[in-house]
Scaffold this active site. Structure first.
Site, mmCIF file in Angstrom:
data_model
loop_
_atom_site.group_PDB
_atom_site.id
_atom_site.type_symbol
_atom_site.label_atom_id
_atom_site.label_comp_id
_atom_site.label_asym_id
_atom_site.label_seq_id
_atom_site.Cartn_x
_atom_site.Cartn_y
_atom_site.Cartn_z
ATOM 1 N N LYS A 70 -8.844 27.695 22.395
ATOM 2 C CA LYS A 70 -8.643 26.928 23.616
ATOM 3 C C LYS A 70 -8.332 27.841 24.799
ATOM 4 C CE LYS A 70 -6.851 22.366 22.275
ATOM 5 N NZ LYS A 70 -5.655 21.484 22.357
ATOM 6 N N ASP A 109 -2.377 13.861 28.018
ATOM 7 C CA ASP A 109 -2.245 13.181 26.731
ATOM 8 C C ASP A 109 -3.464 13.464 25.856
ATOM 9 O OD1 ASP A 109 -1.063 11.510 24.786
ATOM 10 O OD2 ASP A 109 -0.306 10.173 26.332
ATOM 11 N N ASP A 110 -3.446 12.913 24.634
ATOM 12 C CA ASP A 110 -4.474 13.260 23.660
ATOM 13 C C ASP A 110 -5.818 12.609 23.933
ATOM 14 O OD1 ASP A 110 -2.878 14.884 21.658
ATOM 15 O OD2 ASP A 110 -1.666 13.085 21.772
ATOM 16 N N SER A 117 -26.928 18.475 21.427
ATOM 17 C CA SER A 117 -26.929 19.855 20.937
ATOM 18 C C SER A 117 -27.597 20.767 21.951
ATOM 19 C CB SER A 117 -27.668 19.955 19.589
ATOM 20 O OG SER A 117 -29.029 19.574 19.746
ATOM 21 N N GLY A 131 -25.706 12.228 19.210
ATOM 22 C CA GLY A 131 -24.906 13.294 19.787
ATOM 23 C C GLY A 131 -25.737 14.139 20.727
ATOM 24 N N ASP A 177 -13.514 16.735 21.299
ATOM 25 C CA ASP A 177 -12.904 17.971 20.816
ATOM 26 C C ASP A 177 -13.941 18.770 20.038
ATOM 27 O OD1 ASP A 177 -10.946 19.904 19.980
ATOM 28 O OD2 ASP A 177 -9.435 18.347 20.178
ATOM 29 N N CYS A 223 -8.831 25.679 17.109
ATOM 30 C CA CYS A 223 -8.118 25.341 18.344
ATOM 31 C C CYS A 223 -7.443 26.551 18.984
ATOM 32 C CB CYS A 223 -7.091 24.248 18.071
ATOM 33 S SG CYS A 223 -7.849 22.635 17.721
ATOM 34 N N ASP A 254 -7.148 12.723 17.757
ATOM 35 C CA ASP A 254 -6.740 12.342 19.111
ATOM 36 C C ASP A 254 -6.610 10.824 19.251
ATOM 37 O OD1 ASP A 254 -6.534 14.901 20.062
ATOM 38 O OD2 ASP A 254 -8.531 14.964 20.929
#
Length: 336
Positions: A27, A56-57, A147, A145, A74, A24, A97
């Site tokens: 970021k 917010d998260d 990629s 997902g 994330d 993180c 989150d």
């Protein structure tokens, strides 16, 4: 499930050297990010409970009486050299989150960027295996997902969860006169920076980053908490300031009560400080009132860019340390 032996030798290939940042701490700095997204907030949908306005998260959208859907994503570059552990950390961080909003994760999908020309695909499998094993701990299916072939390895998840619309933990719901609880020690950003620089492995940092916030979230809700956030790339001070600003309160922090990793305090003294942590401190410093006894090293630690950190809860949560309290104010953080 254990990582396969073939790719469990950190000396053979150091993943953290394949990317310019890590975890993180990579970021986009908070000030720059807010300048970009500020004009995107304020979308007018009756169903949106939590959107862009206060950073917010996760987003929260009401889909029927008594049910809200939470959505978050994330991802980041390698924070450790072990591919399997990186996958575990990234998944724990993404699921956090949802827990920071008081929700339950229901499904996740993988987000992957992989430099096919320089890193074996078998190594990517170990990253995905680590993420899957963490999600299994909380019975969250990981289904598919996306990629891409990328210049640096990147991994994370998009996670969907559910919550009761009236029982969300929000970063704009803090009230004055309440304790502030932190559910994990800070300092993993410092140790990740040292790991990247030297190759030293810090099992205590990996343990912190792979500890899910599920129990902390449950206990926070049971204790009646209404406001919370998780401590990640903007550091404890950055996330606390965002909560105070959104809620219109001040916070008073007792630095000696903040749990931290001993190896991180030593490492700061030896100069292992990430650029992300320094940027965090530069951004939040104008909003701080600092006691004369608080050192610059104290501030660096409090601003340290965490990866998969704990929950910062307004209210006392049984089993976790209280680090300060909220008071009436306008969004400042007082450190004593």
């Amino acid at each position: 499930m254990e990582p396969t032996a073939q790719f469990n030798d950190e000396s053979a290939l150091r993943l953290t050297t394949t990317a310019s940042g890590g975890g993180c701490a990579c970021k986009i700095p908070p000030g720059e990010l807010e300048n970009v997204v500020s004009e995107l907030a304020g979308q007018d949908y009756d169903s949106v409970i939590v959107g862009l306005d206060d950073g917010d998260d996760a987003a929260a959208v009401r889909i029927q009486d008594g049910l809200a859907v939470l959505s978050t994503a994330d991802f980041f570059t390698p924070v450790v050299d072990s591919a399997y552990d990186w996958g575990r950390i990234a998944a724990t961080n993404a699921l956090s989150d949802i827990y920071a909003m008081g929700g339950t994760p229901t499904v996740a999908i993988n987000l992957v960027g992989w430099p096919r020309a320089s890193l074996p695909m078998e190594l990517m499998r170990e990253v995905l295996r680590g993420g899957l094993d963490v999600a299994k701990q909380v019975s969250c299916p990981v289904i598919g997902g996306h990629s891409i072939d990328a210049p640096e390895p990147v991994y994370g998840m998009a996670v969907t969860g559910t919550a009761h619309p009236d029982k969300l933990l929000r970063n704009d719901a803090a009230e004055p006169g309440l304790p502030i609880t932190l559910t994990k020690p800070i300092g993993v950003g410092i140790l990740n920076n040292r790991h990247k620089s030297t190759g030293e492995v810090f099992p205590e940092a990996i343990e912190v980053m792979t500890t899910l916030n599920a129990e902390a979230s449950r206990k926070a809700l049971e204790s009646g908490a209404k406001a919370a956030t998780d401590v990640t790339g903007f550091g404890l001070l950055g996330h606390l300031f965002k909560m105070c600003r959104a809620s219109g309160v001040d916070a008073v922090i007792d630095r000696s009560a903040v749990p931290s990793l001993e190896a991180a305090r030593r490492s700061i003294a030896e100069g292992f400080i990430s650029g992300g942590s320094r940027r965090n401190l530069d951004w939040v410093r104008p909003h701080l009132d600092i006691a004369a006894t608080v050192t610059e090293n104290d501030l660096i630690l409090l601003a340290d860019a965490q990866t998969s950190g704990g929950l910062l809860v307004i209210g006392e949560v049984p089993g976790y340390p209280v680090i300060g309290e909220t008071v009436a104010g306008t969004g400042r953080v007082h450190i004593r």
